[in-house]
Design an enzyme around this catalytic site. Structure first.
Site: not given
Lengths: 392, 392
Positions: A124, A184, A207-208, A351
């Site tokens: 990312f 990560d 938050y995922k 996605r």
């Protein structure tokens, strides 16, 4: 596999009760839990309590009485089992970008005779952007692990393709090459059984799959073997040995607290705490097993209708499935218009994330059927789907 | 000045209606608004909306539909008038410590032929601790402004004594000496008429006089003359020219957005937004005038009973009054036990903050009478007040 087979699998799902703990929109299959997790039902009340009781009534006393002061550490201890590490090795706060900065800056100082940070060009982007701010030399993982490599920063699960590194194997290889390993975990925490206990540093957002809420605080793991020598370049007052002594010079705290920075975002922590109330009852082996079932089912049902961007072997991917499509943007908009929410990543990636706590086999079935219909009937060619949404 | 005089002043107070907009505990005079501001009544509903509607119903769509994505900039623009600067020059997010790091790192790079940062040993310690993390040479303001000074970092209002710098005079002096001026406004924003438009950088928190809630996001002002050249060392994806292009290399955004870092803490922002709904109706000249009245009244009423640690001249102090007392800790505990909430700062400071939006003249009168009684009758000598509260 037909729809009734999926309903039967859902009836036998050991995680099925968790779905009721989430607020899910009517008529939508939400396959974006890998971007922003759904709202746990208990969260609103927990946040209301933080606002009205802790802040409103306790006022400044809340720092002690409501445990705000210790939140970076207490929440870190609650999160630690989700990444396979022990208590006293994780702090929570700030953002993933800031945690990357802290981790890589500290790792560089622990390995001062080397000056290269190896990253993955497909990380990312914030991870790689932050490296540029650190002023180190950056090299792509494809160029190998030479003897000038100080630090390697990789995402366990790739945000675009869902491809997964073998954490144990890569950590060992990096450390054998004399470098420090920073993981990560943004796209793996809450979706996989994780064990980063051998890594030097690890970090990620909450938050995922963890459902901590939009912009929920990030976490940072520092291997205990580095607690004495590692330096936190963001040496705010929370990281001081005695924060309330108000000494003029910085003296780092012992242990993981030296990686805190400053005042926690208390209301955002409250939401994360409510989510961890759910997670402490979850068996991660069941999560992973269901994730493999859901993603494999989606891959099978979509079949040859789209080119798979994710690994076909389930052990090589996280809890997301990505496909290539040249017109991915209108395809995704047409899908969303029909209640199947995934997302699009430029230039050509569709996605779909599968959060095992609230996504069912039947949702996967319905989503695949809708996707096949959009493709088969070319519904995405409607010009109303061509216009980009403004994100400014 | 007797109690009836105070009631008469309150009846004529142009700010009196604002008190009803805050949740204030019964039977308490809360003089700690300089540490954590009181809860605005509207906040709970605003936060509930962020949780239940924006997150719960919009889910990932909230980044667009609820304006989360732009929060660092939109909230910055709302905050800008409170510090005397224009739109497009303030970002909100992260914490004060992180904003100090960003500002001073950028200022050092803008003044590369010099290497010293001047600070005030009496700054709130986090400011000075963060400087240590930046690796620059640090010197106290008492040593003057020599020609090796790159940056000066000062708090407009001192957190212990409430002493106030003359921002315009000091900014001009620092810049005339070839250095860049960075102001910490934590203890002045929301209490004073501020104008830092001539400064190079300014920053502060929003949870004190601004009532943004525990751990509310910080703000960072960057003078527009630096927007093109200044670098943000915390170059996260929000600061990129095109965050959603997911380019492999960092390219800074134009304007103030290059000083954002990453994903905002949305729920903490919601509380701050509710507080700014109040502030946009406030006349800061009235706030300052009332602050001077309240603090002067407290100084006068306490008289010679305690040694004043704050400047006696109101124009030289912020909205707090501090006194020295060798046994300050038990004195403050005895006061709190009688419903007057101030705080204690080691080794010997009693601190009282006066938030003009919700503190009345009669509160000042009652607080002073209680303090005088605690001192006169030596009520603080009760051994129950001697034991320190654990803050761990």
């Amino acid at each position: 596999m037909n729809r009734d087979d999926c309903l039967a699998l859902d009836a036998a799902d050991p995680l099925k009760a968790f779905r009721d703990e989430f607020v899910l929109p009517e008529g939508v299959v939400y396959l974006v839990g890998n971007s922003l997790g759904a709202l746990p039902r208990r969260t609103s009340e927990r946040v209301r309590r933080a606002v009205e009781q802790e802040w409103g009534r306790e006022l400044v006393g809340g720092w002690n009485s409501a445990g705000w002061y210790a939140q970076p550490l207490t929440t870190g201890d609650r999160l630690a089992p989700l990444i396979g590490v022990g208590p006293g090795s994780v702090v929570v706060g700030n953002t993933t970008s800031i945690a990357v900065y802290q981790a890589v800056a500290a790792a560089l100082r622990l390995n001062p005779s080397r000056n290269v940070v190896v990253a993955d060009v497909t990380n990312f982007p914030t991870d790689n952007y932050v490296l540029e701010g650190l002023g180190c030399e950056i090299r792509d993982i494809s160029e190998g692990l030479h003897d000038d490599v100080a630090v390697v920063l990789l995402s366990e699960v790739n945000y675009r393709t869902g491809e997964r590194y073998d954490v144990a194997e890569m950590t060992a290889r990096v450390q054998a090459a004399g470098a420090l390993m920073v993981w990560d975990l943004c796209h793996s925490v809450g979706a996989l059984e994780i064990d980063v206990s051998a890594a030097d540093f690890a970090l990620g957002c909450t938050y995922k799959y963890l459902n901590g809420g939009p912009g929920a605080p990030a976490f940072l793991y520092v291997n205990p073997r580095h607690h004495e020598a590692a330096e936190n370049v963001l040496s705010g007052w929370y990281a001081h040995a005695e924060p309330f002594a108000f000494e003029p010079r910085f003296r780092p705290a012992d242990g993981i607290r030296r990686f805190t920075v400053s005042t926690p975002h208390v209301l955002s922590f409250a939401a994360l705490e409510a989510s961890l109330d759910v997670w402490e009852r979850v068996d991660l082996a069941q999560v992973r097993a269901k994730s493999v079932q859901l993603t494999s089912l989606f891959v099978d049902l979509v079949g040859d209708a789209l080119e798979l961007a994710s690994p076909r072997e389930p052990e090589r991917r996280g809890s997301q499935v990505s496909f290539f499509h040249r017109d991915g943007y209108p395809v995704m908009r047409a899908l969303i218009d029909r209640g199947v929410h995934g997302d699009f990543r430029a230039p050509d990636i569709l996605r779909f994330g599968f959060a095992p706590l609230y996504i069912r086999h039947v949702d996967v079935y319905d989503a695949a059927q809708t996707l096949l219909e959009v493709l088969d009937k070319e519904l995405w060619r409607d010009e109303k789907y061509a216009q980009r949404l403004a994100v400014t």
